[in-house]
Enzyme design. Structure first.
Site, PDB file in Angstrom:
ATOM      1  N   LYS A   9       2.060  -3.122  14.299  1.00  0.00           N
ATOM      2  CA  LYS A   9       0.815  -3.766  13.866  1.00  0.00           C
ATOM      3  C   LYS A   9       0.182  -4.592  14.988  1.00  0.00           C
ATOM      4  O   LYS A   9       0.835  -4.947  15.958  1.00  0.00           O
ATOM      5  CB  LYS A   9       1.061  -4.594  12.600  1.00  0.00           C
ATOM      6  CG  LYS A   9       1.209  -3.672  11.383  1.00  0.00           C
ATOM      7  CD  LYS A   9       1.140  -4.371  10.061  1.00  0.00           C
ATOM      8  CE  LYS A   9       1.183  -3.323   8.934  1.00  0.00           C
ATOM      9  NZ  LYS A   9       1.445  -3.899   7.631  1.00  0.00           N
TER      10      LYS A   9
ATOM     11  N   ARG B 156       9.357  -1.285   6.314  1.00  0.00           N
ATOM     12  CA  ARG B 156       8.508  -0.077   6.397  1.00  0.00           C
ATOM     13  C   ARG B 156       8.185   0.151   7.872  1.00  0.00           C
ATOM     14  O   ARG B 156       7.544  -0.695   8.495  1.00  0.00           O
ATOM     15  CB  ARG B 156       7.245  -0.311   5.573  1.00  0.00           C
ATOM     16  CG  ARG B 156       6.306   0.871   5.503  1.00  0.00           C
ATOM     17  CD  ARG B 156       5.099   0.554   4.623  1.00  0.00           C
ATOM     18  NE  ARG B 156       4.187   1.672   4.540  1.00  0.00           N
ATOM     19  CZ  ARG B 156       3.222   1.904   5.424  1.00  0.00           C
ATOM     20  NH1 ARG B 156       3.043   1.107   6.438  1.00  0.00           N
ATOM     21  NH2 ARG B 156       2.439   2.964   5.273  1.00  0.00           N
TER      22      ARG B 156
HETATM   23  C1  9MG Z   1       0.242   1.182   3.559  1.00  0.00           C
HETATM   24  N1  9MG Z   1       0.708  -0.002   4.253  1.00  0.00           N
HETATM   25  C2  9MG Z   1       0.283  -0.445   5.467  1.00  0.00           C
HETATM   26  N2  9MG Z   1       0.926  -1.575   5.792  1.00  0.00           N
HETATM   27  C3  9MG Z   1       1.770  -1.846   4.765  1.00  0.00           C
HETATM   28  C4  9MG Z   1       2.696  -2.864   4.509  1.00  0.00           C
HETATM   29  O1  9MG Z   1       2.883  -3.879   5.350  1.00  0.00           O
HETATM   30  N3  9MG Z   1       3.387  -2.831   3.361  1.00  0.00           N
HETATM   31  C5  9MG Z   1       3.194  -1.815   2.463  1.00  0.00           C
HETATM   32  N4  9MG Z   1       3.920  -1.837   1.333  1.00  0.00           N
HETATM   33  N5  9MG Z   1       2.334  -0.815   2.664  1.00  0.00           N
HETATM   34  C6  9MG Z   1       1.629  -0.844   3.789  1.00  0.00           C
END
Ligand code: 9MG
Length: 282
Positions: A226, A261
């Site tokens: 990110k 994730r």
């Molecule tokens: C789809 N998406 C993009 N960033 C995310 C994040 O931090 N958490 C979750 N659950 N989905 C995300």
């Protein structure tokens, strides 16, 4: 310790941190150069994520990055459904559908997905909770503010921990009012959504406080590649953010995250094995 996470097909245990691998089927990912997604590409990608040790595959057909445009439910279904069907038909791995639309979530669960990843925490479409309740699926309630068009343009709130905590309570209450059971729900602080650069860092630094406030719900954190990482590293491009992504996943897990994730599954698993070995000595 949370006991388990109920999904539409199984109970997932939290003996170790679960690694959710990102599999996007937006036109900038599995496009054949035109408008079509190659199922073979998606299956190859899924296979390499499974081999790397992913615990969950998160399949999304609508980008939520800044400046992304909303796609129609029909288009999102066209993108994700064949991929969900192909992957759940081939691999016995839990699949989550990354969508904030009930019209997409319902057929995706029917096609074999077992978790709904709703970045809006039921703000965009509360009927997502109806689908989760009816299908007994997992439900990720992520924090953000605003609507799809404004979620990356919100003016900052004063106290981000208080904001996220109150929003979690509202989302949980709404989910339960539709019949979703607590064991189906996972919470997510929503790194990079409606937060300042410093608030993203603060949420990761103080995640343990939110984990302590919501002890019965697994906490999911998504920091992988990110932009706050790029900024810390002096405008590092997306390809140069692996070290930063691992550092932030390590901090999240150290502070109590149960699910991360990520894009880089193998490297994350290696980093988390070391974290968990150290944590066992606490
Ligand atoms: C789809 N998406 C993009 N960033 C995310 C994040 O931090 N958490 C979750 N659950 N989905 C995300």
């Amino acid at each position: 310790m949370k006991k388990y996470w109920q999904t539409a097909r199984r109970k997932l245990s939290f003996e170790k941190t679960l690694v959710m691998a990102i599999l996007n089927v937006t036109p900038d990912s599995f496009s054949d150069g035109g408008d079509f997604f190659s199922i073979d590409d998606a299956l190859r990608q899924a296979e390499s994520l499974v081999e790397a040790g992913a615990d969950i595959l998160d399949i999304g057909g609508e980008s939520t990055r800044p400046a992304s445009r909303r796609v129609s439910s029909e288009e999102e279904i066209r993108r994700v459904l064949p991929v969900v069907e192909a992957i759940t038909g081939r691999f016995y791995i839990p699949v989550s559908i990354d969508t904030s639309k009930s019209e997409v979530a319902a057929p995706a669960i029917e096609a074999g997905a077992e978790i709904i990843n709703d970045v809006s925490g039921l703000r965009f479409d509360e009927k997502i909770a109806q689908v989760a309740a009816a299908e007994n699926s997992g439900l990720i309630l992520m924090h953000l503010r605003g609507d799809f068009e404004t979620m990356h343009k919100q003016s900052p709130v004063e106290d981000i921990l208080k904001e996220v905590s109150e929003a979690f309570r509202r989302s949980i209450e709404k989910a339960e009012s539709f019949g979703v059971k607590p064991e189906q729900i996972a919470l997510d602080i929503g790194v990079g959504f409606s937060k300042t650069f410093n608030q993203n860092l603060e949420l990761l630094a103080k995640l343990d406080k939110l984990v302590a406030e919501f002890p019965n719900f697994p906490m999911l954190v998504g920091t992988s590649r990110k932009s706050f990482i790029g900024k810390v590293l002096g405008d590092a491009s997306v390809d140069e953010r692996l070290g930063g992504s691992l550092a932030s996943a390590v901090i999240a897990v150290w502070n109590g995250a149960n699910i991360v994730r990520v894009h880089d599954v193998k490297a994350t698993i290696e980093a988390l094995k070391v974290v968990e070995a150290i944590k066992r000595e606490l």
